[in-house]
Design a protein around this motif. Sequence first.
Motif, mmCIF file in Angstrom:
data_model
loop_
_atom_site.group_PDB
_atom_site.id
_atom_site.type_symbol
_atom_site.label_atom_id
_atom_site.label_comp_id
_atom_site.label_asym_id
_atom_site.label_seq_id
_atom_site.Cartn_x
_atom_site.Cartn_y
_atom_site.Cartn_z
ATOM 1 N N ASP A 18 61.472 39.426 46.715
ATOM 2 C CA ASP A 18 62.755 40.115 46.818
ATOM 3 C C ASP A 18 62.626 41.499 47.446
ATOM 4 N N SER A 19 61.605 42.234 47.070
ATOM 5 C CA SER A 19 61.492 43.633 47.508
ATOM 6 C C SER A 19 60.425 43.871 48.565
ATOM 7 N N GLY A 20 59.462 42.952 48.686
ATOM 8 C CA GLY A 20 58.344 43.167 49.595
ATOM 9 C C GLY A 20 57.239 44.023 49.003
ATOM 10 N N GLU A 21 57.370 44.418 47.756
ATOM 11 C CA GLU A 21 56.349 45.249 47.117
ATOM 12 C C GLU A 21 55.026 44.489 47.032
ATOM 13 N N LEU A 22 53.925 45.180 47.337
ATOM 14 C CA LEU A 22 52.613 44.564 47.304
ATOM 15 C C LEU A 22 52.173 44.337 45.859
ATOM 16 N N ARG A 23 51.831 43.107 45.548
ATOM 17 C CA ARG A 23 51.303 42.781 44.221
ATOM 18 C C ARG A 23 49.776 42.807 44.226
ATOM 19 N N TRP A 24 49.168 42.223 45.233
ATOM 20 C CA TRP A 24 47.733 42.337 45.412
ATOM 21 C C TRP A 24 47.366 41.937 46.837
ATOM 22 N N SER A 25 46.203 42.343 47.276
ATOM 23 C CA SER A 25 45.702 41.969 48.603
ATOM 24 C C SER A 25 44.187 41.888 48.547
ATOM 25 N N ARG A 26 43.632 41.115 49.497
ATOM 26 C CA ARG A 26 42.187 40.994 49.597
ATOM 27 C C ARG A 26 41.781 40.889 51.064
ATOM 28 N N ASN A 27 40.669 41.501 51.404
ATOM 29 C CA ASN A 27 40.058 41.336 52.717
ATOM 30 C C ASN A 27 38.811 40.490 52.509
ATOM 31 N N LEU A 28 38.953 39.191 52.702
ATOM 32 C CA LEU A 28 37.896 38.262 52.316
ATOM 33 C C LEU A 28 36.676 38.348 53.224
ATOM 34 N N CYS A 29 36.876 38.767 54.467
ATOM 35 C CA CYS A 29 35.722 38.919 55.354
ATOM 36 C C CYS A 29 34.813 40.044 54.856
ATOM 37 N N GLU A 30 35.406 41.143 54.435
ATOM 38 C CA GLU A 30 34.616 42.268 53.940
ATOM 39 C C GLU A 30 34.085 42.018 52.542
ATOM 40 N N GLU A 31 34.884 41.346 51.702
ATOM 41 C CA GLU A 31 34.526 41.236 50.285
ATOM 42 C C GLU A 31 33.515 40.141 49.989
ATOM 43 N N ILE A 32 33.655 38.989 50.641
ATOM 44 C CA ILE A 32 32.740 37.881 50.301
ATOM 45 C C ILE A 32 32.058 37.297 51.531
#
Length: 560
Positions: free
Chosen positions: A137-151
Amino acid sequence: MKRRMSTWVCWSATVVAGSGADWPCWRGPLANGTSPETDWFVHGQPDPRWHQQVGLGYSSVTVSDGRLYTAGHDGSASVDAIQCLDAATGQRRWQHRFPAQRWNLQHEGGTNSTPVVNGSRVFSLNREGKVHCLDADSGELRWSRNLCEEIGIQTPKWGFAASPLVIGERVFLNLDRLLALDANSGDLLWETPVFGDTYSTPTEFRWKDSLCLAAVVSQQLILVRQDDGQLLHSFPWTNAMNAHAATPVVCGERLFLSTGYNGGGALVEFTEQGAHAVWANKRMRNKLATSVLWDQHLFGFDESVLKCLDLNGNEQWRKRGLGRGALIAANGTLILLSARGELIFVVASPESYQELGRRQVLGEGVHWTAPVLSDGFLYCRDNKGNLVCLDHRRPGPREAWGETNDLPPDLVSWALERSLDEIPADEIRRLWVEGTTPPSAEAFLGIARGQGLPTAAALFRAVRGHDPDYCPFAFKAWRDLGWYEISQGRPRQSWFVNKLLVEAYPENAEAYRRLADTHVALHETAVAVKLLQRSLELDPQSAYVKGLLDELRSTDDEDS
């Protein structure tokens, strides 16, 4: 003897009734490229409802609860934007922007995958391995991940293209490996071994008692369990580039695979002994757009040729000249976007290619993105970010009239307030004479569909009695009503309409041709031939009618 329905009769379909549907994920509400929606017209409003610029890329759209979601790339700012628009107006409600490169190797670049709506959340994966979960509804970020950098995920040559697959509280992603994230937190739940470059979106599949994922990876099809990622089956699947874009198509307990780059198609079956091909050939090579299964037949682009195959891999028909397009299906109709940006409607039948209509909806650009149908609206986009909404909803009488004065106001209100089997012709004539403006064909169709065929007949006769020379309105309106009745699967009613048309316009060549249409639909070829001969007598120069006569005669010869 099999009798084929001629393509020129089928042109008049399709108007159907039913309910609308959201399109919340890649390949639609059923995740198979088809929609259960029936409340739409093939012949929609002539002008687009709205246009919007959404940025560079090939992302399709998803629609849920009156909101449309898509993604695009802004090259000037080097950012991707996940966007939410009002589905009916195109007004932008919100967008979430984040840094991203263009990735324009061998094409113009931009976004590849499609955002997915799941309840109050939107999930998105971009070509660089960045995953976002946003409030729908609002576009507010709940979570994000950069999988190339993280794993340590490795990006493929053209960037990731698979869309997220959300089942319950898990988000499944096909990257250089298949993995599952927790939908609420983004935490990694499981991952498979590394397979290499992948571009294809996985699909849900059941094998025996196991809920599985079927995914095409670098050089194989894999079947893994949803709960822990355990590998159950694999099937070798290669092409010259080891690049596969098409999603596996579920065909009961089997999967249809297709790939380009000199690949082919195969129907794969799974047993205790392993996975094997029931058949494999090169008759359907989906380089980009995935085929759709409709009524036990596969429809798709073999490179740039539209084809129909049965489930034994046999070709039923082909159509050249459309380029490398993309398609979906709904209510027995293929809805496809050609390489030239034409929206084309085709009967989803193995009998032959039967085109119902086409219209130019997009200009220059690359048209690899499949159209989307939701609540009677069709959405099409090109790679330059031009997104267009087309109104193909089925109107009722009020929508057909709108707020115009196409009919005398007293007649409009009088007809709308009554639900009668027949409006007396004398009453219509009286109201007609009191009116100040002549009706349009669209307004006439409104009263015909809203009040029924007897009412339409009474109106038609009243109009002719009042002003028999007013041919443009009466002829077009009554002709269009004949189309409508055929499209509703009512050829006898169409015969009634077209018979009155011939009686009212006995010297009009098209009237006889329309009545011939109905007789072909009723499999009364001999009568249709006589009517077309009469049409040709009235218009000897009509190459079109000559062609129809030749087609009918050749069909009769084949049948006998």
